[in-house]
Design an enzyme around this catalytic site. Structure first.
Site, PDB file in Angstrom:
ATOM      1  N   ASN A  11       1.025  -1.526  -0.100  1.00 35.07           N
ATOM      2  CA  ASN A  11       0.001   0.395  -0.617  1.00 35.07           C
ATOM      3  C   ASN A  11       1.253   1.275   0.079  1.00 35.07           C
ATOM      4  OD1 ASN A  11      -1.830   2.207   0.052  1.00 35.07           O
ATOM      5  ND2 ASN A  11      -2.491   1.233   2.389  1.00 35.07           N
ATOM      6  N   TRP A  12       1.028   1.981  -1.033  1.00 36.87           N
ATOM      7  CA  TRP A  12       1.958   2.975  -1.210  1.00 36.87           C
ATOM      8  C   TRP A  12       1.468   4.359  -0.712  1.00 36.87           C
ATOM      9  CZ3 TRP A  12       3.674   2.211  -7.487  1.00 36.87           C
ATOM     10  CH2 TRP A  12       4.037   0.937  -7.262  1.00 36.87           C
ATOM     11  N   LYS A  13      -0.118   4.204  -0.891  1.00 34.90           N
ATOM     12  CA  LYS A  13      -0.446   5.545   0.095  1.00 34.90           C
ATOM     13  C   LYS A  13      -0.507   6.197  -0.962  1.00 34.90           C
ATOM     14  CE  LYS A  13      -0.212   3.360   4.988  1.00 34.90           C
ATOM     15  NZ  LYS A  13      -0.728   3.368   6.449  1.00 34.90           N
ATOM     16  N   HIS A  96      -9.875   1.224   4.407  1.00 33.00           N
ATOM     17  CA  HIS A  96      -8.500   1.302   5.702  1.00 33.00           C
ATOM     18  C   HIS A  96      -8.552   2.672   6.238  1.00 33.00           C
ATOM     19  CE1 HIS A  96      -4.676   2.542   6.267  1.00 33.00           C
ATOM     20  NE2 HIS A  96      -4.403   1.171   5.521  1.00 33.00           N
ATOM     21  N   GLU A  98      -6.419   4.538   7.537  1.00 30.34           N
ATOM     22  CA  GLU A  98      -6.827   5.989   7.540  1.00 30.34           C
ATOM     23  C   GLU A  98      -8.406   6.512   6.954  1.00 30.34           C
ATOM     24  OE1 GLU A  98      -2.969   5.204   5.468  1.00 30.34           O
ATOM     25  OE2 GLU A  98      -2.260   4.799   7.112  1.00 30.34           O
ATOM     26  N   GLU A 168      -6.086  -4.651  10.539  1.00 28.06           N
ATOM     27  CA  GLU A 168      -4.936  -3.801  10.491  1.00 28.06           C
ATOM     28  C   GLU A 168      -5.187  -2.789  12.105  1.00 28.06           C
ATOM     29  OE1 GLU A 168      -3.009  -2.074   6.633  1.00 28.06           O
ATOM     30  OE2 GLU A 168      -4.494  -1.511   6.903  1.00 28.06           O
ATOM     31  N   GLY A 174       1.703   2.416  10.649  1.00 28.24           N
ATOM     32  CA  GLY A 174       3.397   3.671  10.271  1.00 28.24           C
ATOM     33  C   GLY A 174       4.005   3.685  12.047  1.00 28.24           C
ATOM     34  N   SER A 214       3.016  -1.966  10.387  1.00 26.30           N
ATOM     35  CA  SER A 214       4.975  -1.971  10.661  1.00 26.30           C
ATOM     36  C   SER A 214       4.655  -3.945   9.897  1.00 26.30           C
ATOM     37  CB  SER A 214       4.963  -1.833  11.965  1.00 26.30           C
ATOM     38  OG  SER A 214       3.996  -0.235  12.345  1.00 26.30           O
ATOM     39  N   GLY A 235       3.101  -1.119   4.461  1.00 30.42           N
ATOM     40  CA  GLY A 235       2.195   0.364   4.087  1.00 30.42           C
ATOM     41  C   GLY A 235       3.789   0.914   3.838  1.00 30.42           C
ATOM     42  N   GLY A 236       4.987   0.786   5.082  1.00 30.45           N
ATOM     43  CA  GLY A 236       6.146   2.243   4.841  1.00 30.45           C
ATOM     44  C   GLY A 236       7.130   1.303   4.840  1.00 30.45           C
TER      45      GLY A 236
HETATM   46  P1  PGA Z   1       2.233   0.671   7.852  1.00 31.85           P
HETATM   47  O1  PGA Z   1       0.596   0.028   6.943  1.00 31.85           O
HETATM   48  O2  PGA Z   1       2.985  -0.959   7.461  1.00 31.85           O
HETATM   49  O3  PGA Z   1       3.634   1.624   7.078  1.00 31.85           O
HETATM   50  O4  PGA Z   1       2.657   0.309   9.247  1.00 31.85           O
HETATM   51  C1  PGA Z   1      -0.085  -0.681   6.916  1.00 31.85           C
HETATM   52  C2  PGA Z   1      -0.889  -0.073   6.385  1.00 31.85           C
HETATM   53  O5  PGA Z   1      -1.963   0.914   6.457  1.00 31.85           O
HETATM   54  O6  PGA Z   1      -1.847  -1.366   5.320  1.00 31.85           O
END
Ligand code: PGA
Length: 238
Positions: A11-13, A96, A98, A168, A174, A214, A235-236
């Site tokens: 997930n590149w956000k 998600h 967010e 999640e 994050g 994470s 994500g990250g």
């Molecule tokens: P993260 O994000 O790996 O940066 O914790 C995960 C996600 O939001 O899917």
């Protein structure tokens, strides 16, 4: 894990330039050699088509980060299922954390998105997860139950084969604070049990449940070793 095919979503956000998206997609396509794992990348909307063209001919799938449930209309800023399909997208993330907690999406809207996307033939990664204060108050299962019950409302059982769940925990996204493999497994077992009540055991037996929060190269193996952890949302580190 085991009988289910592993599924990993990057997930590149709201990151990457066009050039960075193309380079990263090309690198992922070169790196994916193990066909026991389904790998998808989820770039921002403006790069979907570019990324789809870049990974063409590779096993890498393109996933959107969101979608709007209406087929078309006066919905400024929104993107429909048919637009995603036209852009070369075969999957979409819905609900998600967010979107829920930063943008303010409700379970009702998330359910409409999931139903529209499934109906359009997209693979849907429906995300659920508790906040830290909910976990500390022993409300994790109640929160997951609520998000799953509303999120899957009126989804026909014959579309469950297109559905995946992303577990999640909000406190792990994050933050560098990953759920332990045991915490993830416990939540995934609950999620599968609850979904089997809704859709029946058979439909849910092959449904992938992905852990996100994470995930890094040094913790992914221990998480994926758990029997009910069928993949990861990254994500990250993606
Ligand atoms: P993260 O994000 O790996 O940066 O914790 C995960 C996600 O939001 O899917």
């Amino acid at each position: 894990a085991m009988a289910r095919k592993n599924f990993v979503v990057g997930n590149w956000k709201m990151y990457t330039t066009a050039a960075a998206a193309r380079d990263l997609a090309a690198a992922v396509a070169r790196g994916v050699t193990d066909d026991r794992i389904t790998v998808a990348v989820a770039p921002p909307f403006p790069w979907l088509q570019l990324v789809a063209e870049t990974v063409k001919g590779s096993p890498v799938r393109v996933c959107a980060q969101d979608v709007y449930p209406e087929p078309e209309g006066a919905f400024t800023g929104e993107v429909s299922t048919s637009m995603l399909l036209d852009a070369g997208c075969r999957a979409v993330i819905v609900g998600h954390s967010e979107r829920r907690h930063v943008i303010g999406e409700t379970d009702m809207l998330i359910n409409e998105k999931a139903r529209a996307a499934l109906k359009a033939g997209l693979v849907v990664v429906l995300c659920v997860g508790e906040k830290l204060e909910e976990r500390d108050a022993n409300k994790t299962e109640a929160v997951l139950d609520n998000q799953l019950t509303w999120g899957t409302r009126d989804i026909p059982a014959n579309q469950v084969s297109q559905l995946a769940i992303g577990y999640e925990p909000v406190w792990a996204i994050g933050t560098g604070r990953t759920a332990t493999p045991e915490q993830a497994e416990q939540a995934h077992v609950f999620i599968r049990w609850r979904l089997s009540q809704i859709f029946g055991e058979e439909a849910v037996g092959s449904l992938p449940i992905l852990y996100g929060g994470s995930v890094k190269p040094d913790n992914v193996h221990a998480l994926m070793a758990k029997p009910d952890v069928d993949g990861a949302m990254v994500g990250g580190a993606s």
